[in-house]
Design a protein around this motif. Structure first.
Motif, mmCIF file in Angstrom:
data_model
loop_
_atom_site.group_PDB
_atom_site.id
_atom_site.type_symbol
_atom_site.label_atom_id
_atom_site.label_comp_id
_atom_site.label_asym_id
_atom_site.label_seq_id
_atom_site.Cartn_x
_atom_site.Cartn_y
_atom_site.Cartn_z
ATOM 1 N N HIS A 28 0.821 -1.223 0.000
ATOM 2 C CA HIS A 28 0.000 0.000 0.000
ATOM 3 C C HIS A 28 0.854 1.272 0.000
ATOM 4 O O HIS A 28 0.331 2.364 0.181
ATOM 5 N N ARG A 71 -4.724 8.528 7.165
ATOM 6 C CA ARG A 71 -4.243 7.527 6.221
ATOM 7 C C ARG A 71 -3.113 6.697 6.808
ATOM 8 O O ARG A 71 -2.775 5.643 6.277
ATOM 9 N N THR A 80 -6.087 -2.570 11.719
ATOM 10 C CA THR A 80 -6.181 -1.123 11.549
ATOM 11 C C THR A 80 -7.614 -0.720 11.250
ATOM 12 O O THR A 80 -8.325 -1.431 10.547
ATOM 13 N N ILE A 81 -8.016 0.411 11.797
ATOM 14 C CA ILE A 81 -9.378 0.879 11.543
ATOM 15 C C ILE A 81 -9.382 2.391 11.349
ATOM 16 O O ILE A 81 -8.935 3.150 12.200
ATOM 17 N N HIS A 82 -9.844 2.753 10.179
ATOM 18 C CA HIS A 82 -9.919 4.145 9.720
ATOM 19 C C HIS A 82 -11.369 4.555 9.945
ATOM 20 O O HIS A 82 -12.256 4.078 9.255
ATOM 21 N N THR A 83 -11.634 5.367 10.953
ATOM 22 C CA THR A 83 -13.018 5.598 11.406
ATOM 23 C C THR A 83 -13.577 6.897 10.840
ATOM 24 O O THR A 83 -13.192 7.326 9.764
ATOM 25 N N THR B 227 -12.365 0.436 6.951
ATOM 26 C CA THR B 227 -12.449 1.857 6.606
ATOM 27 C C THR B 227 -13.870 2.250 6.240
ATOM 28 O O THR B 227 -14.671 1.411 5.831
ATOM 29 N N LEU B 229 -14.247 4.403 3.909
ATOM 30 C CA LEU B 229 -14.144 4.718 2.480
ATOM 31 C C LEU B 229 -14.607 3.490 1.701
ATOM 32 O O LEU B 229 -14.483 2.366 2.175
ATOM 33 N N PHE B 236 -9.108 -2.147 1.726
ATOM 34 C CA PHE B 236 -8.403 -0.875 1.544
ATOM 35 C C PHE B 236 -9.153 0.027 0.571
ATOM 36 O O PHE B 236 -9.829 -0.465 -0.338
ATOM 37 N N PRO B 237 -9.028 1.348 0.784
ATOM 38 C CA PRO B 237 -9.755 2.307 -0.042
ATOM 39 C C PRO B 237 -9.485 2.112 -1.528
ATOM 40 O O PRO B 237 -8.379 1.737 -1.915
#
Lengths: 260, 374, 161
Positions: A28, A71, A80-83, B227, B229, B236-237
């Motif tokens: 990524h 990010r 991992t958590i993108h909230t 996410t 997104l 993943f986005p």
């Protein structure tokens, strides 16, 4: 303290590319941040701190909110958590309370942590739940294009402060300390060894910890405020930041004209 | 069956949730749902669960979602204003496919409204409150006993389909006390977990012929990304429009394709009915009495009660609209579900509406009046 | 809520019941009310529209809820209250519920249990044994004796009247 002997620290550190392969998700990368952005340095500081503490990645959760800082979570090879915007600390509280044995690190920004998420920040500090909050403080809303944030210095410019910011800025670490954080620290993207140590101690600390890292945003904050190139902004950190007597504690004395 | 106990609707919600496996509650005090937080605070520590009172409504749902990512069944409860505040993260749970039960004990609105008075004014917010296209399951109980049973079902549906489920209660049922028999055991469904844990799996990979991805709890070795997104199968986005479109379509499809499993209705006296009352939740109690009164007067009256509010029970309602002459929609608002009923009814039968926005309950007499109106 | 025990007793006796009560600021005093429906059949509408029985212990609640009662509704009030004109023609039973709690039981707090005893004395909808079991479900441990006394005094108020 401007001059730092980094040689000793460097020897102890893992090779940077090793760190990438061990703690990041290389598939990524490269990251989405602008050239000269300090976020990558902070991300690397965190990876080094994790390496130094020998934390099992299967036991680690990195939580982020929304904004440039958010990010960072996706680049770490752990859970991992993108909230949502401002809520990372609230999500993280649920994770930590449900599974206290997990190591939970929140990576957030100045707007995410102290504007829309300010309430969660102070209450997490008050509860003293074992989260570590890393604030990437670039003094601006970068993702949306350079609006002034709660940490933009008075008088500085942003796209929504075309005549200069009339508000006073927050000191996020001191704010958290005032709310009861049992560990609060300031770091910079220039002073890498100290930042690693502060983050490492923050993660090892039992209870709530926050490390506010003074970041550089050459694209928006720098350009709007004529701070020069990324290198100039880093040099500014080198010349103008001082250490406190106890670098990893919040009770700090400021020298006039200098930023802690 | 176990012994009969007296219970308030809000308490029955907690007991049902615990029976279904709820072990985490995050909430914020708000009338008239507060007893759900209070009962959770008492009961969860007794079953090795966790209770936390958060700093606000938004933090409460965020905290519950966080807990759910670790494999723990989590719930949050609120009422009108708090339900408004929770909407953004409700959408997050839809997209990220995190199981979660959100209880809304409806009260009179808009805004602070009449905080202690009953209402069913959040029906459309339950469906479309969060932005963007998203699936939604909402259930609505009309008795204390059913509150217990549906609390279990909310968790089961949420786990099975990896989606937030709204338990759309109302003040009438939330504060009603009735005797209920607590069953000794209930059917419990747990989220589909991957068979083995190893990093770098495709976290949102969909097996052939399925619509719901398996879910690994955080901290068991499946180091994946969640996410809000739009994302690809890896979690993943993505900016790939085809993948983005496929994701949103699958989210909608996983509920649409399982309509038969999700939608439940109760029908009464529809065999010979010329008039049908459409009602749900606490209002169904007044409707049941109105139906009895009407039948005593010789009117062939029946009742159609969706237990599953969303998805809309149109497959079951359609034949009713082709059979009766009139449908009286009784809902405790200015008219929300009536539009859905009219859409299904088309020109096939007359649709009348009885509603209320003054904070008092709809009475059987008010419904009866609409039934009898020429 | 003094009707809670009566309602619990009905459940113990195997009847259908539904109870709701004042919610909000009025629940802390003044004209608060609790409504109970006891039935042999399934209960539809859960609010009381045609009460067959009303009890009031304060003048304010009596004045508020003692209006427009259906014909034949039995009214039980504390003997310190004055029945409003709206109650002319109704059977109004006055009993010294508050005074009994203070003087005979020795604790004003037990007035609700005295009232429960009096209600069942009048209506006889459950056995006194079921009533006692219900009361015991709702009281703190260690207060059984005083509550049983209160209940018996309540029953005696009717039987002695």
């Amino acid at each position: 303290m401007a001059a730092v002997d980094m040689t000793g620290v460097r020897k102890k550190d893992a090779n940077v590319s090793d760190l990438v392969f061990k703690y990041m998700r290389p598939e990524h990368l490269p990251h989405i941040w602008c050239p000269g952005c300090g976020n990558g340095i902070i991300m690397r500081d965190v990876a080094q701190a994790i390496e130094n503490l020998k934390i099992d990645r299967n036991n680690l959760v990195v939580v982020s909110g929304i904004g440039c800082s958010s990010r960072a979570a996706g680049y770490f090879d752990c859970s991992t958590i993108h909230t949502t915007h401002g809520r990372a600390i609230a999500f993280a509280t649920g994770i930590k309370v449900a599974r206290p044995e997990l190591e939970v690190i929140v990576i957030t920004g100045d707007g995410d942590a102290s504007a829309i998420g300010g309430n969660h920040l102070i209450h997490a500090a008050r509860r003293n739940i074992g989260l570590t909050v890393i604030v990437m403080n670039n003094s601006i809303y970068g993702m949306t294009g350079g609006q002034y944030s709660p940490t933009t210095p008075t008088g500085d410019y942003g796209t929504t402060a075309p005549y200069g910011n009339i508000d006073r800025p927050f000191d996020v670490a001191l704010l958290a300390a005032g709310a009861g954080a049992t560990y609060a620290a300031h770091a910079t993207v220039y002073h890498v060894p100290q930042a690693i140590k502060l983050i490492q101690d923050g993660i090892a600390h039992k209870g709530f910890s926050i490390i506010e890292v003074a970041d550089v945003c050459p694209t928006y904050y720098g350009r709007k405020n004529k701070k020069g190139s990324a290198v100039d902004m880093m040099r500014n950190q080198k010349e103008n930041f001082v250490t406190a007597a106890q670098a990893h504690r919040t009770c700090r004395s400021r020298k006039p004209g200098k930023r802690p | 069956m176990g012994k009969t106990v007296l219970m308030q609707g809000n308490e029955a919600c907690v007991e049902g949730a615990i029976a279904a496996g709820m072990r985490f509650y995050a909430g914020y005090p708000i009338t008239p749902s507060t007893e759900i937080a209070e009962a959770s605070a008492v009961r969860l520590p007794q079953v090795s669960g966790k209770f936390i009172q958060m700093e606000d409504e938004i933090a409460s749902i965020a905290c519950a979602i966080g807990a759910s990512t670790t494999g723990v069944k989590a719930m949050t409860a609120t009422s009108g204003p708090g339900f408004s505040l929770k909407q953004e993260n409700l959408g997050y749970a839809c997209l990220a496919e995190i199981p979660l039960v959100v209880v809304d004990v409806q009260r009179s609105g808009p805004s602070t409204g009449l905080p202690t008075s009953p209402s069913q004014g959040d029906v459309m917010m339950a469906r479309w409150g969060t932005h963007g296209d998203h699936p939604m399951i909402a259930l609505s109980p009309s008795s204390v006993k059913e509150t217990y049973e549906l609390a279990v079902r909310c968790f089961n549906l949420s786990e099975k389909y990896r989606t937030p489920v709204i338990f759309l209660m109302d003040e009438i049922v939330g504060h009603l006390r009735e005797g209920i028999e607590i069953p000794e055991s209930v059917e419990v469904i747990n989220r589909p977990e991957p068979e083995a844990y190893h990093a770098k799996d495709l976290a949102y990979h969909i097996a052939e012929g399925e619509l719901v991805p398996k879910m690994a709890p955080f901290g068991k070795g499946e180091r994946y990304n969640i996410t809000g997104l739009l994302h690809d199968a890896s979690g993943f986005p993505t900016n790939n429009n085809q993948i983005a479109g496929e994701l949103v379509t699958r989210l909608m499809k996983k509920i649409e394709a399982n309509y038969e499993d999700i939608v439940q209705v109760e029908e009464a006296h529809l065999e010979d009915a010329e008039v049908a009352i459409y009602c749900f939740g606490g209002t169904a109690r007044a409707a049941a009495t109105a139906m009895e009164e009407a039948r005593k007067k010789g009117i062939k009256c029946g009742m159609f009660r969706p237990i599953t509010i969303w998805p809309f029970a149109e497959r079951e309602l359609l034949p009713v609209t082709r059979k009766v002459k009139r449908i009286v929609v009784a809902e405790h608002n200015y008219g929300q579900m009536v539009h859905e009923v009219r859409r299904v009814a088309g020109d096939h039968c007359e649709v009348k509406f009885v509603g209320k926005v003054d904070g008092t309950v709809i009475t059987p007499q008010e419904i009866l009046q609409k039934i009898e109106e020429a | 809520m003094s009707l809670e025990e009566a309602w619990e007793a009905a459940v113990i006796a195997g009847k259908q019941t539904a109870q709701s009560q004042s919610y909000g600021p009025e629940a802390r005093g003044g004209s608060c009310k609790a409504e109970v429906i006891i039935s042999d059949e399934k209960i539809g509408f859960t609010k009381v529209q045609h009460p067959t029985f009303l009890m009031a212990l304060t003048q304010k609640s009596l004045d508020t809820y003692g209006q427009n009662l259906p014909e034949g509704c039995l009214v039980l009030i504390d003997d310190t209250l004055t029945a409003p004109a709206a109650l002319n023609g109704y059977r109004v039973v006055k009993l010294p519920i508050l005074r009994t709690a203070v003087e005979k039981v020795g604790k004003a707090m037990t007035a609700n249990i005295v009232a429960v005893g009096a209600i069942n004395g009048l209506l006889k909808f459950v056995s006194n044994e079921d009533l006692k079991s219900a009361v015991f479900l709702h009281i703190p441990k260690g207060t059984e004796a005083i509550n049983e006394k209160a209940l018996n005094e309540g029953i005696a108020l009717v039987e002695g009247a």
